[in-house]
Design a protein around this motif. Sequence first.
Motif, PDB file in Angstrom:
ATOM      1  N   CYS A  83       0.862  -1.177   0.000  1.00  0.00           N
ATOM      2  CA  CYS A  83       0.000   0.000   0.000  1.00  0.00           C
ATOM      3  C   CYS A  83       0.903   1.233   0.000  1.00  0.00           C
ATOM      4  CB  CYS A  83      -0.895   0.000   1.232  1.00  0.00           C
ATOM      5  SG  CYS A  83      -1.965   1.449   1.347  1.00  0.00           S
ATOM      6  N   ILE A  84       0.684   2.134  -0.938  1.00  0.00           N
ATOM      7  CA  ILE A  84       1.548   3.314  -0.988  1.00  0.00           C
ATOM      8  C   ILE A  84       1.215   4.308   0.119  1.00  0.00           C
ATOM      9  CG2 ILE A  84       2.091   3.112  -3.427  1.00  0.00           C
ATOM     10  CD1 ILE A  84       0.040   5.270  -4.002  1.00  0.00           C
ATOM     11  N   ARG A  85       0.085   4.142   0.744  1.00  0.00           N
ATOM     12  CA  ARG A  85      -0.284   5.036   1.841  1.00  0.00           C
ATOM     13  C   ARG A  85       0.231   4.545   3.199  1.00  0.00           C
ATOM     14  NH1 ARG A  85      -6.133   7.257   2.026  1.00  0.00           N
ATOM     15  NH2 ARG A  85      -5.228   8.697   0.559  1.00  0.00           N
ATOM     16  N   CYS A  86       0.088   3.243   3.502  1.00  0.00           N
ATOM     17  CA  CYS A  86       0.421   2.784   4.860  1.00  0.00           C
ATOM     18  C   CYS A  86       1.506   1.703   4.917  1.00  0.00           C
ATOM     19  CB  CYS A  86      -0.838   2.324   5.581  1.00  0.00           C
ATOM     20  SG  CYS A  86      -1.486   0.754   4.985  1.00  0.00           S
ATOM     21  N   ASN A  87       2.007   1.238   3.783  1.00  0.00           N
ATOM     22  CA  ASN A  87       3.120   0.286   3.714  1.00  0.00           C
ATOM     23  C   ASN A  87       2.726  -1.171   3.927  1.00  0.00           C
ATOM     24  OD1 ASN A  87       5.984  -0.152   3.344  1.00  0.00           O
ATOM     25  ND2 ASN A  87       6.136  -0.517   5.538  1.00  0.00           N
ATOM     26  N   PRO A 117      -5.468  -4.451   3.803  1.00  0.00           N
ATOM     27  CA  PRO A 117      -6.273  -4.798   4.981  1.00  0.00           C
ATOM     28  C   PRO A 117      -6.181  -3.768   6.106  1.00  0.00           C
ATOM     29  CG  PRO A 117      -4.329  -6.187   4.873  1.00  0.00           C
ATOM     30  CD  PRO A 117      -4.350  -5.375   3.616  1.00  0.00           C
ATOM     31  N   THR A 118      -5.201  -2.877   6.059  1.00  0.00           N
ATOM     32  CA  THR A 118      -5.046  -1.881   7.114  1.00  0.00           C
ATOM     33  C   THR A 118      -5.870  -0.628   6.839  1.00  0.00           C
ATOM     34  OG1 THR A 118      -2.837  -2.699   7.606  1.00  0.00           O
ATOM     35  CG2 THR A 118      -3.375  -0.501   8.413  1.00  0.00           C
ATOM     36  N   CYS A 119      -5.663  -0.017   5.680  1.00  0.00           N
ATOM     37  CA  CYS A 119      -6.383   1.241   5.399  1.00  0.00           C
ATOM     38  C   CYS A 119      -7.548   1.049   4.439  1.00  0.00           C
ATOM     39  CB  CYS A 119      -5.427   2.321   4.900  1.00  0.00           C
ATOM     40  SG  CYS A 119      -4.748   2.045   3.263  1.00  0.00           S
ATOM     41  N   GLU A 120      -7.762  -0.188   3.996  1.00  0.00           N
ATOM     42  CA  GLU A 120      -8.922  -0.575   3.193  1.00  0.00           C
ATOM     43  C   GLU A 120      -8.996   0.119   1.829  1.00  0.00           C
ATOM     44  OE1 GLU A 120     -12.317  -0.147   5.761  1.00  0.00           O
ATOM     45  OE2 GLU A 120     -11.658  -1.799   7.028  1.00  0.00           O
ATOM     46  N   ARG A 121      -7.839   0.428   1.257  1.00  0.00           N
ATOM     47  CA  ARG A 121      -7.802   0.974  -0.109  1.00  0.00           C
ATOM     48  C   ARG A 121      -7.722  -0.179  -1.094  1.00  0.00           C
ATOM     49  NH1 ARG A 121      -4.707   6.414  -1.020  1.00  0.00           N
ATOM     50  NH2 ARG A 121      -4.960   5.562  -3.081  1.00  0.00           N
ATOM     51  N   TYR A 122      -8.229   0.061  -2.288  1.00  0.00           N
ATOM     52  CA  TYR A 122      -8.191  -0.936  -3.353  1.00  0.00           C
ATOM     53  C   TYR A 122      -7.247  -0.457  -4.453  1.00  0.00           C
ATOM     54  CZ  TYR A 122     -12.019  -3.459  -1.256  1.00  0.00           C
ATOM     55  OH  TYR A 122     -12.792  -4.198  -0.402  1.00  0.00           O
TER      56      TYR A 122
END
Length: 154
Positions: A90-94, A125-130
């Motif tokens: 995830c580019i937002r939360c790693n 699964p952490t920040c729920e981005r697709y």
Amino acid sequence: MRFVVDIMLGKLAKWLRVMGHDARYRSFYKDGTLEVFMTRGRILLTRHHQRARLPGHSILLHKNRVDEQLAELSETVDLKSDPDLLFSRCIRCNTLLEDAPGETALEAVPEYIFYHHPGQIRFCPTCERYYWPGSHRMRMADQLRAWGFMGTET
């Protein structure tokens, strides 16, 4: 390799994640937090001379632009892109991405995305981005290619 990236290198953290590298980043760290990450085996990436002197492994970067920072970092550590790891975080939360279950993905992304990219939709699964292999991802891959961090086969 696992990195902890200080507040001066947020864009670099994003591109390291795109390349599949584990890059922890926060816009603010409490006193002592960087040291904790370093004692747990992370390499500190910083542009701050005093932070680069913290106990543990750190790399002081001097360049301003992300492409130059990646090249500078590549001179110190092996930053070769593994095609299997590209776009795996995830580019937002790693967090490592997971395959999105079909029913969940259908509810979360536009229908045309769901039907044009069957089995290629990933989920954080952490920040729920697709995530899916759309035009934004292609532009990012083109940018990595232009910087010399991705082969022409991907």
